[in-house]
Design an enzyme around this catalytic site. Structure first.
Site, PDB file in Angstrom:
ATOM      1  N   ASN A 587       0.836  -1.205   0.000  1.00  0.00           N
ATOM      2  CA  ASN A 587       0.000   0.000   0.000  1.00  0.00           C
ATOM      3  C   ASN A 587       0.867   1.249   0.000  1.00  0.00           C
ATOM      4  O   ASN A 587       2.067   1.194  -0.280  1.00  0.00           O
ATOM      5  CB  ASN A 587      -0.920  -0.011   1.223  1.00  0.00           C
ATOM      6  CG  ASN A 587      -0.135   0.107   2.512  1.00  0.00           C
ATOM      7  OD1 ASN A 587       0.904  -0.525   2.671  1.00  0.00           O
ATOM      8  ND2 ASN A 587      -0.615   0.912   3.431  1.00  0.00           N
ATOM      9  N   CYS A 589       2.058   2.908   2.434  1.00  0.00           N
ATOM     10  CA  CYS A 589       3.110   2.951   3.459  1.00  0.00           C
ATOM     11  C   CYS A 589       3.809   1.610   3.638  1.00  0.00           C
ATOM     12  O   CYS A 589       4.501   1.401   4.637  1.00  0.00           O
ATOM     13  CB  CYS A 589       2.532   3.433   4.780  1.00  0.00           C
ATOM     14  SG  CYS A 589       1.750   5.055   4.672  1.00  0.00           S
ATOM     15  N   GLU A 591       2.986  -1.425   4.480  1.00  0.00           N
ATOM     16  CA  GLU A 591       2.752  -2.400   5.546  1.00  0.00           C
ATOM     17  C   GLU A 591       1.615  -3.366   5.240  1.00  0.00           C
ATOM     18  O   GLU A 591       1.427  -4.342   5.967  1.00  0.00           O
ATOM     19  CB  GLU A 591       2.485  -1.691   6.878  1.00  0.00           C
ATOM     20  CG  GLU A 591       1.072  -1.168   7.089  1.00  0.00           C
ATOM     21  CD  GLU A 591       0.855   0.205   6.470  1.00  0.00           C
ATOM     22  OE1 GLU A 591      -0.075   0.915   6.893  1.00  0.00           O
ATOM     23  OE2 GLU A 591       1.609   0.567   5.550  1.00  0.00           O
TER      24      GLU A 591
END
Length: 953
Positions: A587, A589, A591
């Protein structure tokens, strides 16, 4: 006297809404009575205050027996009605009356009723209060040396004497319970900035600004500043709600329950919150609110909430902090059978900062558009119509505060044949440019910037152009300055880099199945296509040394901060859902690792455990942690059913698989509490054991929910159904990659065998854990972000709410213990950019404990990340900090991340070769004596201005 039939509530006029931005209580509806207070403020008349005043007078004469006397109660009732009737008769169309005139009417009513003794007591009480006010005002003026008369201009332009007694009380209340803060000093310095005719709002600003300048001297001033800000917030909200003005914190036990009801009434009236929230037992929930939790905010945390989270009407915030947490809790409990009890349980988790939901959940819980999810992952198909449908989906998802991860690998590359037109493709880059501009045009609900990350596999023919997307030179039509990018790297590429072999680039329309393959299957098929290319059976391809491409990947990462490096095979080999799809990207970020396809947009809901609140007596409090995790998983699971889905593919995916992402924050602060340096084996061990406990409790909680609510629909065939837990799936890496390419510690301490048997029977969520950046929610709770090491021990943080001085309270407390904290030390920290390493009088053990991110070896971040990763079914936002980076260092760090089984990496942080002038530092006062002090480089990020990713949290 005629008995009034109207009850007390109906005799207290209500305010008609909407109000203007600048709340004006003198502009109430016709027929409403208003009171002019002694300080010139105008408030709505409240008849209950007359009854309170009279009751106190009777108590003064008759003692405690008056409290339970029905005669006294009835008399007070009658006389209060008489005063109310008299005031209404004199002001039939509403208007204003001075507080002294009201008290005169109370005296007359008592005497006419024959209660001369009580009337006399009331007169004496008024005189005593007048003397007390005068004495307090005089003392406050003398304390700050205020000799001249200062008048304050209210919003109507009227000039009133400054209420020094109230300011004195306000500042002392803000300092209550805090050590090493000086209320008198704050008030004295603030008054110096006041002048005759100063605007009312500027008085509060002067107090706040004065306190905030002291934060660098002592971290406790951040709480003082927050409490002074809290006074402004209380005034704004309670005035708008028609409840009170100038309330103090000690009044909030009574006022918060009323504020909750009024907030829901007005919020639902203006369609800002869901009217369904009014179906809760508001008396029960109001009684559960804990006003004292307002006192735990730091200045940065409270200002962030005020600026970006509290619900407002025409820019007037009428949501108070504890009402905010209760609103979020109610929104998350709305579908619970025991919704009142669950709302209180969730409120207690949020308001104590034991757990914090992600930003979209905090924004939208309990509203009419309850888009509570953090992340959306999409796959962009190789079809013109589908490409623009995907970009449209981006816009809709971004509108409601979702962070986006786009898998662009299926789109054919530059020079590929277009069958429909018999032409050649321009490749994937022009479409990424459109996606970039869409993220700029459609921000996240008008509350923060739109944010998207594009992923591309390393074998795509456009990979070299993809690496250049964030450069500031070249054709700007083939640049995406606002969009994040990430490499989706297969193991075969890393093996060829390690073994110094060649690599081949293809266009996906000629090798369509590579996109969905991983592990050994990918290797076999990829080598098959290489043979076809060598035989001339594939038209568009390019051969190059794997190391050359790897070198360019690292060079661009250093130069522009992008693309990030994430690993395709380990994400898929360890995915519990590999039986129903493929993980094509992470995604925004890095994670989240969930399956995507043309028909499924993966969704993830995030929240984070505050590790700091789970350290007790020098160790992890497992009992409390288990309780918090159980409630957190339940809250996250509830999001799936409550959530508003902007596009149907997202609802389809989320309802089938029910993934959630429970993470952590405050890891660095927890280490401080344990007395452990981040750069140590002990820290790595704590990362291992803490994540093991969270993993165990989270999986148990999801299994428990499955027993109550049923398993997710695609459970059968998953790794869970086979009893393969995250710690077990690590073995698949070596089986597919080869043992010589992986090294992961496999130690464990908990009873995983019994949990495996339980999970085989069912589990509620396909994915349960993911560690997000927590940039904003960590600010709200006042702890270190996510799993980040300390950036600096003293610095100025800039974000959408302004600039904030941030100082490491753990360092200050340690230096206080050693009698080393003074103004000279403050100057030293400024001079050395928050570093303690060159300050001579600081002991070596303190220097080791408080080494900053750039002062520790990056290997410790990777080692700790590896220990966590084995317990996590998704991934973690892992930033890497490298001082004076070189090609060799980057190569070693990123290959180490791959060898240690990490699924993803996030930003590369490095130091720039610039420094700032220390204009506020007196060099002669430095502890570290040197003939020619050398300015240290200022920490600077690679091509990104803000070190926080705020899209997810």
């Amino acid at each position: 006297m005629e008995q009034q039939a109207t009850d007390l509530k109906s005799r207290t006029p209500s305010i008609n809404h909407p109000m203007s931005t600048d709340t004006d209580l003198s502009a109430t509806a016709p027929g409403q009575l208003r009171v002019i207070k002694r300080n010139g403020k105008v408030v709505v008349f409240d008849a209950s205050k007359i009854e309170v005043a009279m009751t106190k007078a009777f108590l003064a004469v008759e003692g405690g027996q008056a409290a339970g006397s029905s005669r006294v109660h009835e008399t007070v009732r009658q006389l209060s009605d008489l005063v109310f009737t008299t005031l209404n008769r004199r002001n039939p169309t509403g208007g204003t009356v001075h507080i002294e005139d009201i008290q005169d009417q109370v005296e007359l009513a008592l005497m006419r009723h024959g209660e001369q003794k009580v009337a006399r007591a009331y007169v004496l009480y008024r005189e005593q209060r007048a003397q007390e006010r005068a004495a307090a005002d005089k003392a406050a003026r003398e304390a700050v040396g205020l000799n001249s008369q200062i008048r304050v201009k209210d919003k109507h332009g009227n000039l009133n004497p400054i209420d020094m007694a109230r300011l004195d009380t306000l500042v002392k209340e803000a300092c209550e319970g805090l050590s090493d803060v000086d209320a008198n000093s704050i008030l004295k310095d603030a008054v110096r900035n006041l002048y005759d005719g100063v605007a009312e709002k500027d008085v509060s600003t002067a107090l706040i600004m004065t306190a905030r300048t002291q934060i660098e001297r002592d971290p406790n001033y951040t709480y003082v500043t927050a409490r002074l800000l809290m006074d402004v917030i209380r005034s704004e909200a309670l005035s708008f709600l028609g409840i009170a003005e100038n309330a103090q914190q000690h009044d909030m036990g009574e006022l918060y329950p009323r504020a909750l009801k009024a907030f829901l009434e007005i919020g639902s009236e203006h369609e800002l919150v869901s009217s369904e929230l009014k179906t809760f037992d508001l008396d029960l929930l109001g009684a559960a609110i804990k006003p004292e939790r307002d006192m735990q905010f730091t200045y940065l945390g409270l200002q962030t909430l005020y600026d970006r989270y509290f619900i407002h009407y025409h820019n007037t915030r009428f949501e108070l902090p504890q009402v905010f947490f209760m609103r979020v809790a109610m929104g998350l409990a709305i579908r619970e059978p025991q919704k009142n009890e669950r709302a209180i349980e969730f409120y207690n988790m949020l308001s104590t900062f034991d757990y914090m939901s992600s930003t979209p959940t905090l924004f939208n819980s309990g509203t009419l558009h309850s888009q509570l999810s953090s992340c959306y992952l999409t796959t962009v198909p190789d079809d013109l119509g589908d490409i623009f449908d995907a970009i449209r989906d981006n816009a809709l998802l971004s509108k409601f505060a979702g962070g986006l991860g786009n898998d662009w690998t299926p789109v054919r590359g530059l020079g590929a044949h277009i069958k429909g037109t018999n032409g050649k493709s321009q490749g994937v880059v022009p479409f990424m440019k459109v996606a970039n501009d869409t993220a700029v045009a459609v921000n996240q609900g008008g509350k923060r910037k739109g944010a998207v990350c594009a992923y591309l596999e390393t074998w795509h023919i456009d990979i070299e152009e993809f690496l250049d997307l964030r450069k500031n030179t070249g054709d700007d039509r083939r640049r995406t300055h606002d969009m994040n990018t990430a490499n989706w790297v297969p193991d075969l590429f890393m093996k060829r880099v390690t073994d110094d072999q060649e690599w081949t680039l293809f266009t996906p329309n000629e090798v369509p199945d590579l996109h969905d393959l991983y592990g050994k299957a990918f290797e076999e098929r990829y080598e098959h296509y290489e043979r076809l290319a060598a035989e001339g059976k594939i038209r568009v391809f390019k051969k190059m040394a794997a190391k050359d491409l790897w070198r360019k990947m690292l060079s661009m990462l250093f130069e522009t901060g992008h693309p990030w490096i994430t690993f395709k095979d380990v994400c898929n080999l360890r995915s519990p859902q590999q039986h129903v799809g493929v993980v094509h990207s992470s995604n925004l970020c890095t994670e989240i690792t969930l399956n995507t396809s043309k028909d499924e947009i993966a969704v993830c809901n995030l929240g984070s455990i505050n590790l700091v609140n789970h350290i007790k007596d020098g160790q992890l409090d497992l009992d409390k942690l288990q309780k918090t995790v159980r409630a957190a998983v339940r809250m996250l699971d509830n999001v799936i059913d409550i959530n508003f889905y902007p596009v149907p593919q997202a609802q389809n995916s989320n309802m089938k698989h029910r993934p959630v992402g429970l993470g952590i924050m405050g890891f660095q602060d927890a280490l401080y509490l344990l007395g452990i340096s981040y750069g140590s084996d002990a820290a790595v061990e704590f990362a291992d054991r803490s994540m093991e406990a969270i993993s165990y409790f989270a999986i148990s909680a999801s299994a428990e929910l499955a027993e109550e609510r049923g398993s997710y629909s695609t459970f059968n065939g998953s790794l869970w159904s086979k009893g393969v837990l995250p710690i077990d799936s690590v073995k698949a890496i070596a089986e597919n990659r080869g043992a010589k390419y992986v090294e992961v510690d496999m130690s464990q301490t908990m009873d995983w065998n019994s949990l495996r048997e339980r999970v085989k029977k069912g589990i509620r969520n396909s994915n349960i854990m993911a560690i997000a950046p927590t940039a904003t929610i960590a600010n709200i709770t006042g702890v270190s972000q996510s799993i980040e090491p300390t950036y600096q021990n003293l610095y100025v943080k800039s974000n959408l709410s302004g600039e904030f001085t941030v100082i490491n309270p753990f360092l200050v407390n340690e230096l206080k213990k050693r009698d080393l904290w003074d103004n000279v030390m403050v100057n030293d920290l400024k001079y050395y950019d928050g570093s303690v390493q060159k300050i001579d009088r600081i002991p070596a053990d303190v220097k080791a404990m408080f080494a900053t991110a750039f002062e520790m070896d990056c290997k410790w971040l990777v080692e700790a990340g590896s220990r966590r990763q084995k317990w996590i079914d998704q991934a973690q936002s892992l930033n890497l900090y490298i001082n004076q980076p070189s090609g060799k260092k980057l190569d070693l760090v990123y290959r180490m991340a791959w060898f240690r089984g990490l699924k993803t990496t996030y930003y590369l942080r490095s130091l720039g070769a610039t420094s700032t002038e220390k204009s506020t530092v007196k060099s002669g006062a430095l502890n570290a004596v040197a003939a020619t002090p050398v300015a240290e480089p200022e920490p600077k990020l690679c091509s990104i201005e803000n070190p926080d990713c705020e899209a997810c949290q």
